[in-house]
Enzyme design. Structure first.
Site, PDB file in Angstrom:
ATOM      1  N   SER A 169       1.032  -1.294  -0.067  1.00 38.15           N
ATOM      2  CA  SER A 169       0.020   0.075   0.085  1.00 38.15           C
ATOM      3  C   SER A 169       0.780   1.371   0.095  1.00 38.15           C
ATOM      4  CB  SER A 169      -1.115  -0.108   1.118  1.00 38.15           C
ATOM      5  OG  SER A 169      -0.481  -0.292   2.400  1.00 38.15           O
ATOM      6  N   HIS A 183      -2.211  -9.031   1.445  1.00 34.56           N
ATOM      7  CA  HIS A 183      -1.847  -7.686   2.325  1.00 34.56           C
ATOM      8  C   HIS A 183      -3.152  -7.455   3.189  1.00 34.56           C
ATOM      9  CE1 HIS A 183      -0.072  -4.089   3.162  1.00 34.56           C
ATOM     10  NE2 HIS A 183      -0.242  -3.168   2.073  1.00 34.56           N
ATOM     11  N   HIS A 192       5.347 -13.286   7.021  1.00 33.02           N
ATOM     12  CA  HIS A 192       5.640 -11.862   6.489  1.00 33.02           C
ATOM     13  C   HIS A 192       6.696 -11.815   5.577  1.00 33.02           C
ATOM     14  CE1 HIS A 192       6.090  -7.528   6.989  1.00 33.02           C
ATOM     15  NE2 HIS A 192       4.581  -7.741   7.553  1.00 33.02           N
ATOM     16  N   ARG A 234       2.496  -5.922  16.483  1.00 30.76           N
ATOM     17  CA  ARG A 234       1.086  -5.581  16.323  1.00 30.76           C
ATOM     18  C   ARG A 234       0.292  -6.403  16.921  1.00 30.76           C
ATOM     19  NH1 ARG A 234       1.452  -3.794  10.232  1.00 30.76           N
ATOM     20  NH2 ARG A 234       2.206  -5.601  10.234  1.00 30.76           N
ATOM     21  N   ASP A 263      -2.760  -9.467  11.124  1.00 28.72           N
ATOM     22  CA  ASP A 263      -3.954  -9.836  10.651  1.00 28.72           C
ATOM     23  C   ASP A 263      -4.408 -11.077  11.337  1.00 28.72           C
ATOM     24  OD1 ASP A 263      -4.316  -7.772   9.084  1.00 28.72           O
ATOM     25  OD2 ASP A 263      -2.966  -8.720   7.443  1.00 28.72           O
TER      26      ASP A 263
HETATM   27  N1  NMX Z   1       0.751 -20.235   4.617  1.00 29.95           N
HETATM   28  C1  NMX Z   1       1.248 -21.036   3.459  1.00 29.95           C
HETATM   29  N2  NMX Z   1       2.179 -20.709   2.753  1.00 29.95           N
HETATM   30  C2  NMX Z   1       2.896 -19.606   3.089  1.00 29.95           C
HETATM   31  C3  NMX Z   1       2.526 -18.724   4.146  1.00 29.95           C
HETATM   32  C4  NMX Z   1       1.600 -19.064   4.885  1.00 29.95           C
HETATM   33  N3  NMX Z   1       1.145 -18.153   5.858  1.00 29.95           N
HETATM   34  N4  NMX Z   1       3.395 -17.670   4.020  1.00 29.95           N
HETATM   35  C5  NMX Z   1       4.248 -17.932   3.085  1.00 29.95           C
HETATM   36  N5  NMX Z   1       3.905 -19.147   2.491  1.00 29.95           N
HETATM   37  C6  NMX Z   1       4.605 -19.673   1.305  1.00 29.95           C
HETATM   38  C7  NMX Z   1       4.539 -18.610   0.106  1.00 29.95           C
HETATM   39  O1  NMX Z   1       3.493 -18.703  -0.450  1.00 29.95           O
HETATM   40  C8  NMX Z   1       5.721 -18.909  -0.616  1.00 29.95           C
HETATM   41  O2  NMX Z   1       5.369 -20.025  -1.502  1.00 29.95           O
HETATM   42  P1  NMX Z   1       5.730 -20.359  -2.996  1.00 29.95           P
HETATM   43  O3  NMX Z   1       7.177 -20.284  -3.116  1.00 29.95           O
HETATM   44  O4  NMX Z   1       5.281 -21.475  -3.561  1.00 29.95           O
HETATM   45  O5  NMX Z   1       5.134 -18.941  -3.805  1.00 29.95           O
HETATM   46  C9  NMX Z   1       6.698 -19.541   0.219  1.00 29.95           C
HETATM   47  O6  NMX Z   1       5.982 -20.044   1.317  1.00 29.95           O
HETATM   48  C10 NMX Z   1       7.831 -18.403   0.442  1.00 29.95           C
HETATM   49  O7  NMX Z   1       7.209 -17.418   1.292  1.00 29.95           O
HETATM   50  P2  NMX Z   1       7.799 -16.411   1.900  1.00 29.95           P
HETATM   51  O8  NMX Z   1       9.218 -16.029   1.697  1.00 29.95           O
HETATM   52  O9  NMX Z   1       8.056 -17.183   3.291  1.00 29.95           O
HETATM   53  O10 NMX Z   1       6.767 -14.931   2.056  1.00 29.95           O
HETATM   54  P3  NMX Z   1       6.870 -14.026   1.286  1.00 29.95           P
HETATM   55  O11 NMX Z   1       7.729 -12.836   1.627  1.00 29.95           O
HETATM   56  O12 NMX Z   1       6.859 -14.376  -0.229  1.00 29.95           O
HETATM   57  O13 NMX Z   1       5.155 -13.619   1.407  1.00 29.95           O
HETATM   58  C11 NMX Z   1       3.464 -13.379   2.715  1.00 29.95           C
HETATM   59  C12 NMX Z   1       4.744 -12.912   2.715  1.00 29.95           C
HETATM   60  C13 NMX Z   1       2.774 -12.455   3.978  1.00 29.95           C
HETATM   61  C14 NMX Z   1       2.527 -12.392   1.560  1.00 29.95           C
HETATM   62  C15 NMX Z   1       2.779 -14.794   3.271  1.00 29.95           C
HETATM   63  O14 NMX Z   1       3.471 -15.288   4.464  1.00 29.95           O
HETATM   64  C16 NMX Z   1       1.706 -15.019   2.956  1.00 29.95           C
HETATM   65  O15 NMX Z   1       0.909 -15.202   2.016  1.00 29.95           O
HETATM   66  N6  NMX Z   1       0.987 -15.153   4.253  1.00 29.95           N
HETATM   67  C17 NMX Z   1      -0.374 -15.129   4.528  1.00 29.95           C
HETATM   68  C18 NMX Z   1      -1.176 -13.843   3.907  1.00 29.95           C
HETATM   69  C19 NMX Z   1      -0.927 -12.815   5.035  1.00 29.95           C
HETATM   70  O16 NMX Z   1      -1.189 -13.145   6.390  1.00 29.95           O
HETATM   71  N7  NMX Z   1      -0.856 -11.561   4.710  1.00 29.95           N
HETATM   72  C20 NMX Z   1      -0.770 -10.484   5.588  1.00 29.95           C
HETATM   73  C21 NMX Z   1       0.587  -9.712   5.414  1.00 29.95           C
HETATM   74  C22 NMX Z   1       0.578  -8.544   6.709  1.00 29.95           C
HETATM   75  N8  NMX Z   1      -0.320  -7.299   6.219  1.00 29.95           N
HETATM   76  O17 NMX Z   1      -0.862  -6.784   7.131  1.00 29.95           O
HETATM   77  O18 NMX Z   1      -0.350  -6.972   5.211  1.00 29.95           O
HETATM   78  C1  MLT Z   2       1.941  -3.964   6.465  1.00 30.21           C
HETATM   79  O1  MLT Z   2       1.130  -3.667   7.647  1.00 30.21           O
HETATM   80  O2  MLT Z   2       1.938  -3.162   5.379  1.00 30.21           O
HETATM   81  C2  MLT Z   2       2.067  -5.647   6.452  1.00 30.21           C
HETATM   82  O3  MLT Z   2       2.513  -5.916   7.683  1.00 30.21           O
HETATM   83  C3  MLT Z   2       2.863  -5.888   5.284  1.00 30.21           C
HETATM   84  C4  MLT Z   2       4.202  -5.344   5.077  1.00 30.21           C
HETATM   85  O4  MLT Z   2       4.895  -4.860   5.813  1.00 30.21           O
HETATM   86  O5  MLT Z   2       4.998  -5.771   3.834  1.00 30.21           O
END
Ligand code: NMX
Ligand code: MLT
Length: 439
Positions: free
Chosen positions: A233, A263, A309, A318, A373
């Site tokens: 964002s 996100h 994350h 948080r 979240d």
């Molecule tokens: N559940 C299942 N798989 C996961 C998760 C999870 N919670 N977190 C990471 N992975 C997977 C990810 O999809 C990736 O798979 P692939 O290589 O097949 O694409 C692999 O693990 C490596 O990813 P990471 O390096 O650990 O994480 P990345 O930095 O790419 O992504 C998020 C970070 C936050 C997008 C990821 O952890 C996620 O999808 N979490 C669940 C959604 C979530 O909670 N988002 C909110 C973030 C915070 N916010 O407030 O915005």
């Molecule tokens: C945020 O608050 O923006 C989320 O935790 C995602 C991030 O920092 O990448």
């Protein structure tokens, strides 16, 4: 007493000097390298962007202008906005002056309500919010001053005017989105003299005899405001703003990024997932049932929302601040208790699943701990705002503060248009050829 605008006027020459000096004396100093993995991998870990409002340390989480989040969690959003911009906490009079600014700018134009009421009934709350902000572009001070020919050193001031106007109207519009979308009656108006989060709580129309929902809103709007510059964002808002698009265009764009399930939408995905599992198991599940459900989710190709994350490698502070609120105000709530139990189960499940992934030649899950979240929705749900498709709007009301603070500061120090260099796959293959030929 110094108003926020006066404080910024004093600080901005210093911000400009710091930047000039660093570039002049150390402009060619290398701070990051980029691997092919990172170029394909969302630029994870690449240090190529400056943001002074806050930093996120992998092992500590959010630090706003030197203050770790847990030390400032009880401040109000007004304090946080002041802090993000100036690095200082406002005294009581400066804070009251900022609240008066919001009071006088809080009137929402009628055409915004007409626009929202004219949208199809099933429009998502995030689409409604981003549309409402976008449609107000015609109010932009920055746009008007720029069209008349504005000096570069005044860009921040015009952006500051837009920022205060957007922030003052945002809780009114966000609460209006809730009331229109879910047919909770007519939209409610800003109460002069009431604080920012108290106003939002009030305009949502939640019964709050003890004032604890307003307390939750103060916490909620504080902790979601900023998360350094690289999150989707803030980064989107920054990129759009770097083209000198005004704050309405830039903020609306940032919110469209927040609306994605990886996100800000994760807060509603998470509560949906929790309610689904509570329904399956008929209440607060046993730990074995949670483990089973978590594995089912992962094996069906979905992520576990609220966990993992891109930067953090520990439990999000948080999350901890919300957990402390939950223990104090709603320890017996079954949804909160389920969140608590998930914390005991999910990190281990994700760790084991990550090992399976690695054995299959896939990437590990870099962080198995909960982010904000995983818990925020359970607190909101407790107070009767059960339409969880709305929850990312709550996140938005807070995040706009961080996006706008970054936008003002970037215009103040004259950050140029964002334009990283992309490369083609063919170019990468050529580079690798050259490297292997040398070896
Ligand atoms: N559940 C299942 N798989 C996961 C998760 C999870 N919670 N977190 C990471 N992975 C997977 C990810 O999809 C990736 O798979 P692939 O290589 O097949 O694409 C692999 O693990 C490596 O990813 P990471 O390096 O650990 O994480 P990345 O930095 O790419 O992504 C998020 C970070 C936050 C997008 C990821 O952890 C996620 O999808 N979490 C669940 C959604 C979530 O909670 N988002 C909110 C973030 C915070 N916010 O407030 O915005
Ligand atoms: C945020 O608050 O923006 C989320 O935790 C995602 C991030 O920092 O990448």
């Amino acid at each position: 007493m110094a108003t926020l605008q006066d404080t910024l006027k004093v600080k901005i020459p210093g911000y400009r000097d710091e930047k000039r000096k660093l570039i002049k004396e150390f402009g060619s100093h290398v701070i990051s390298e980029v691997t092919i993995q990172q170029a394909y991998g969302g630029m994870r870990g690449v240090k190529g962007l400056v943001c002074d409002t806050s930093v996120v340390e992998p092992d500590k989480g959010l630090i706003i202008r030197g203050y770790p989040l847990m030390e400032i969690k009880d401040l109000w959003p007004e304090d946080i906005f002041f802090l993000l911009l100036t690095g200082e906490l406002p005294d009581a009079e400066s804070k009251a002056a900022l609240q008066r600014e919001f009071d006088r700018r809080s009137q929402v134009p009628d055409y915004v309500w007409d626009t929202l009421r004219g949208l199809p009934k099933d429009t998502s709350p995030m689409c409604m919010l981003a549309t409402a902000i976008l449609v107000m572009h015609r109010e932009s001070v920055f746009h008007k001053w720029y069209s008349r020919g504005m000096k570069r050193e005044d860009y921040w001031l015009a952006m500051f005017g837009d920022a205060l106007n957007i922030l003052a109207k945002l809780p009114v519009i966000a609460a209006g989105v809730y009331r229109i979308r879910y047919e909770h009656g007519s939209v409610m108006h800003w109460t002069h003299g009431l604080d920012y989060a108290g106003n939002y709580a009030n305009m949502l129309g939640v019964a709050d005899p003890e004032g604890s929902f307003a307390k939750l809103m103060r916490l909620y709007l504080n902790i979601h405001a900023d998360h350094e510059g690289g999150n989707v964002s803030a980064n989107t808002c920054h990129t759009v703003g770097s083209a000198l698009s005004d704050a309405y265009y830039a903020t609306s764009a940032g919110l469209n990024g927040l609306a994605g399930p990886l996100h800000g939408l994760a807060n509603q995905e998470c509560i949906g997932w929790i309610l689904e599992l509570m329904e399956r198991f008929g209440g607060v599940p046993e730990e074995e049932q949670l483990e089973q459900f978590a594995f089912e989710t992962l094996r069906s190709g979905r992520v576990i929302p609220g966990y993992g994350h891109a930067v953090l490698r520990v439990t999000d502070p948080r999350y901890e601040s919300c957990h402390a609120f939950g223990l104090q105000h709603l320890p017996d709530d079954p949804v909160f208790q389920t969140v608590d139990k998930l914390f005991k189960v999910v990190p281990d499940v994700l760790g084991r699943y990550s090992d399976e992934r690695v054995a299959d030649g896939k990437n590990p899950i870099a962080n198995c701990w909960p982010n904000i979240d995983a818990i925020s929705g359970s607190l909101i749900y407790h107070y009767g705002v059960t339409e969880f498709e709305y929850y990312t709007v709550l996140f938005s009301v807070s995040r706009v503060m961080g996006m706008l603070a970054q936008l003002i500061l970037n215009r103040a120090i004259g950050t140029p248009i964002t334009r990283p260099k992309s490369v083609s796959t063919e170019w990468l293959q050529e580079q690798v050829k050259a490297v292997s030929a040398k070896a």
